[in-house]
Scaffold this motif. Structure first.
Motif, PDB file in Angstrom:
ATOM      1  N   CYS A 233       2.444   1.639  -7.227  1.00 44.45           N
ATOM      2  CA  CYS A 233       1.298   2.071  -7.186  1.00 44.45           C
ATOM      3  C   CYS A 233       0.870   3.851  -7.456  1.00 44.45           C
ATOM      4  N   ASP A 234       0.392   4.135  -8.146  1.00 43.05           N
ATOM      5  CA  ASP A 234      -0.020   5.692  -7.281  1.00 43.05           C
ATOM      6  C   ASP A 234      -0.174   6.087  -5.981  1.00 43.05           C
ATOM      7  N   GLY A 235      -0.663   7.576  -5.323  1.00 43.45           N
ATOM      8  CA  GLY A 235       0.036   7.270  -4.145  1.00 43.45           C
ATOM      9  C   GLY A 235      -1.642   7.327  -3.656  1.00 43.45           C
ATOM     10  N   PHE A 236      -2.995   7.403  -4.504  1.00 37.07           N
ATOM     11  CA  PHE A 236      -4.270   7.573  -3.864  1.00 37.07           C
ATOM     12  C   PHE A 236      -4.321   5.535  -3.037  1.00 37.07           C
ATOM     13  N   VAL A 237      -3.863   5.101  -4.316  1.00 38.32           N
ATOM     14  CA  VAL A 237      -3.965   3.671  -4.105  1.00 38.32           C
ATOM     15  C   VAL A 237      -3.190   3.176  -2.945  1.00 38.32           C
ATOM     16  N   GLY A 238      -2.072   3.853  -3.285  1.00 43.84           N
ATOM     17  CA  GLY A 238      -0.887   3.116  -1.830  1.00 43.84           C
ATOM     18  C   GLY A 238      -1.435   3.387  -0.598  1.00 43.84           C
ATOM     19  N   ASN A 239      -1.764   4.933  -0.585  1.00 40.42           N
ATOM     20  CA  ASN A 239      -2.435   5.486   0.460  1.00 40.42           C
ATOM     21  C   ASN A 239      -3.703   4.414   1.247  1.00 40.42           C
ATOM     22  N   VAL A 240      -4.348   4.098   0.472  1.00 41.07           N
ATOM     23  CA  VAL A 240      -5.578   3.076   0.967  1.00 41.07           C
ATOM     24  C   VAL A 240      -5.151   1.706   1.279  1.00 41.07           C
ATOM     25  N   LEU A 241      -3.753   1.223   0.541  1.00 40.32           N
ATOM     26  CA  LEU A 241      -3.629  -0.394   1.148  1.00 40.32           C
ATOM     27  C   LEU A 241      -2.907   0.046   2.246  1.00 40.32           C
ATOM     28  N   LEU A 242      -1.774   1.172   2.621  1.00 40.43           N
ATOM     29  CA  LEU A 242      -1.329   1.533   3.746  1.00 40.43           C
ATOM     30  C   LEU A 242      -1.990   1.253   5.144  1.00 40.43           C
ATOM     31  N   LYS A 243      -3.340   1.984   5.173  1.00 37.12           N
ATOM     32  CA  LYS A 243      -4.642   1.911   5.415  1.00 37.12           C
ATOM     33  C   LYS A 243      -4.779   0.830   6.115  1.00 37.12           C
ATOM     34  N   THR A 244      -5.369   0.260   4.873  1.00 38.59           N
ATOM     35  CA  THR A 244      -5.912  -0.971   5.149  1.00 38.59           C
ATOM     36  C   THR A 244      -4.838  -2.077   5.919  1.00 38.59           C
ATOM     37  N   TYR A 245      -3.763  -1.608   5.328  1.00 37.70           N
ATOM     38  CA  TYR A 245      -3.197  -2.997   6.241  1.00 37.70           C
ATOM     39  C   TYR A 245      -2.929  -2.827   7.568  1.00 37.70           C
ATOM     40  N   GLU A 246      -2.528  -1.493   7.727  1.00 34.74           N
ATOM     41  CA  GLU A 246      -2.140  -0.742   9.348  1.00 34.74           C
ATOM     42  C   GLU A 246      -3.632  -1.351   9.841  1.00 34.74           C
ATOM     43  N   GLY A 247      -4.925  -1.227   9.511  1.00 36.53           N
ATOM     44  CA  GLY A 247      -6.625  -1.072  10.239  1.00 36.53           C
ATOM     45  C   GLY A 247      -6.465  -3.046  10.877  1.00 36.53           C
ATOM     46  N   VAL A 248      -5.961  -3.082   9.332  1.00 41.09           N
ATOM     47  CA  VAL A 248      -6.651  -5.409   9.523  1.00 41.09           C
ATOM     48  C   VAL A 248      -5.591  -5.695  10.654  1.00 41.09           C
ATOM     49  N   GLY A 249      -3.870  -5.446  10.291  1.00 44.67           N
ATOM     50  CA  GLY A 249      -2.672  -5.226  11.622  1.00 44.67           C
ATOM     51  C   GLY A 249      -3.692  -5.437  13.112  1.00 44.67           C
ATOM     52  N   MET A 250      -4.012  -4.430  13.476  1.00 44.82           N
ATOM     53  CA  MET A 250      -4.256  -4.392  15.139  1.00 44.82           C
ATOM     54  C   MET A 250      -5.552  -4.987  15.019  1.00 44.82           C
ATOM     55  N   TYR A 251      -6.776  -5.197  14.372  1.00 40.94           N
ATOM     56  CA  TYR A 251      -8.099  -5.760  14.333  1.00 40.94           C
ATOM     57  C   TYR A 251      -6.838  -7.061  14.324  1.00 40.94           C
ATOM     58  N   PHE A 252      -6.689  -7.705  14.237  1.00 41.56           N
ATOM     59  CA  PHE A 252      -6.028  -9.141  14.025  1.00 41.56           C
ATOM     60  C   PHE A 252      -5.436  -9.290  15.532  1.00 41.56           C
ATOM     61  N   ALA A 253      -4.498  -8.170  16.202  1.00 46.29           N
ATOM     62  CA  ALA A 253      -3.835  -8.046  17.254  1.00 46.29           C
ATOM     63  C   ALA A 253      -4.692  -7.933  18.394  1.00 46.29           C
ATOM     64  N   GLY A 254      -5.869  -7.377  18.413  1.00 44.89           N
ATOM     65  CA  GLY A 254      -6.741  -6.582  19.218  1.00 44.89           C
ATOM     66  C   GLY A 254      -7.394  -8.050  19.380  1.00 44.89           C
ATOM     67  N   GLU A 255      -8.090  -9.333  18.427  1.00 44.27           N
ATOM     68  CA  GLU A 255      -8.903 -10.176  18.558  1.00 44.27           C
ATOM     69  C   GLU A 255      -7.920 -11.260  19.339  1.00 44.27           C
ATOM     70  N   MET A 256      -6.642 -11.316  18.749  1.00 44.74           N
ATOM     71  CA  MET A 256      -6.092 -12.572  19.377  1.00 44.74           C
ATOM     72  C   MET A 256      -5.482 -12.410  20.371  1.00 44.74           C
TER      73      MET A 256
END
Length: 344
Positions: free
Chosen positions: A229-252
């Motif tokens: 993907c281009d860098g804009f889409v990739g950065n959004v995906l990367l940051k979303t990935y990081e955020g969702v991971g932290m969210y689920f870790a916190g919820e668990m």
């Protein structure tokens, strides 16, 4: 192996970079060159109780520093005597085998391009982190170095990502997926549709294992080894990935700490929870390679602690030993479009 380190880059510099370098020297057996304000670096070495490790660490003074808010071009203009610029010039001059920085991403890209140079024939360098998936990991390329891309850039990213996935991730025939808003070949912008055609041609020639378009929801399930993907889409995906991971870790954590019964349940699954946390922890990976540059450059996370920075140094060593840069150089003729739009 000698690793050049921008000691002043990142949120926690120079303490974390220096301590990470000491860990790398002790555990990985590398030599390190720390570039930055010498007095501050030596104070951190003393605080880290470097001991015998200090014999494998060289300090090179550079007074200026590049902040996260500085422009990308500052590395070659207003702050060309910064720790990052000096470190990159050293790499370009062959005074080390690889470079690691957790500083300004834009400045690292510009400086690497100007001082170290791209591989001949490569149009743009790309930042390529590894995302955790249920198949192990997938390379995301690009994740922020190139916000606007042409089909040729993405074609080259596909090749570079494939070489990295093959040699570093152990994928014998890396599956390349074009990140899009649907799986059909007709989906996406004109640029993405043209990219799809180029990737199909490369696949038919047996040079890439292109599997077609993939959607964002396919990524965590290991649909592709290389996510293109281009860098804009990739950065959004990367940051979303990081955020969702932290969210689920916190919820668990909240779920298992709710009462005595859930705390007992947590003891029963603690090994699985620890493995999940490790899989999602950027500190274990260390950083992302800047693919397309003629020598190994690793971008460590801006908030790297010493352990994360040591991991980035380990990644730099593996990248330098992998032969990926030679593979890109040897195949660049297949990665470039001629003036009339046909591949060479």
């Amino acid at each position: 192996m000698k690793i050049i380190i921008d000691a002043m880059g990142g949120d926690n510099a120079p303490q974390s970079t220096v301590e990470g370098a000491v860990l790398a020297v002790r555990e990985l057996g590398v030599q390190a060159t720390l570039v930055g304000r010498e007095q501050e670096i030596r104070a951190c070495l003393e605080a880290a109780q470097a001991g015998d490790a200090a014999n494998s660490i060289q300090v090179v003074h550079a007074e200026q520093t590049i902040d996260m808010c500085d422009s990308a071009t500052s590395v070659t203009k207003e702050k060309k005597d910064s720790s990052l610029a000096a470190a990159l010039r050293m790499l370009g001059a062959g005074e080390g085998d690889a470079l690691v920085s957790s500083g300004n991403t834009g400045a690292l890209l510009v400086g690497s391009t100007m001082y170290v140079k791209r591989i001949r024939g490569v149009r743009r360098a790309a930042l390529a982190p590894v995302l955790p998936t249920d198949k192990g990991g997938a390379l995301l390329i690009d994740c922020g170095a190139n916000v606007e891309c042409t089909p040729e850039y993405l074609l080259q990213f596909a090749y570079m990502g494939s070489f990295y996935a093959q040699k570093q991730l152990g994928a014998a025939k890396p599956k390349v997926g074009l990140l899009n808003n649907g799986a059909e070949a007709s989906k996406g912008t004109p640029m993405l549709r043209e990219t799809y055609e180029l990737l199909q041609e490369a696949a038919q020639a047996g040079r890439l294992n292109f599997i077609g378009n993939i959607e964002g929801r396919d990524v965590p399930f290991g649909a592709a080894d290389v996510i293109l993907c281009d860098g804009f889409v990739g950065n959004v995906l990367l940051k979303t990935y990081e955020g969702v991971g932290m969210y689920f870790a916190g919820e668990m954590k909240k779920m298992f700490m709710r009462n005595l019964g859930t705390k007992m349940a947590a003891l029963l699954v603690k090994d699985g929870l620890r493995a999940f946390k490790k899989k999602m922890d950027y500190k274990e990976v260390g950083g992302a390679p800047l693919l397309g540059i003629s020598k190994p450059v690793i971008k460590a996370h801006g908030s790297s602690d010493p352990r994360a920075f040591k991991s980035a140094v380990r990644q730099a060593v593996q990248y330098a030993e992998s032969g990926i840069i030679a593979s890109i150089s040897d195949n660049v003729g297949h990665m470039t479009l001629a003036a009339d739009g046909e591949k060479n």
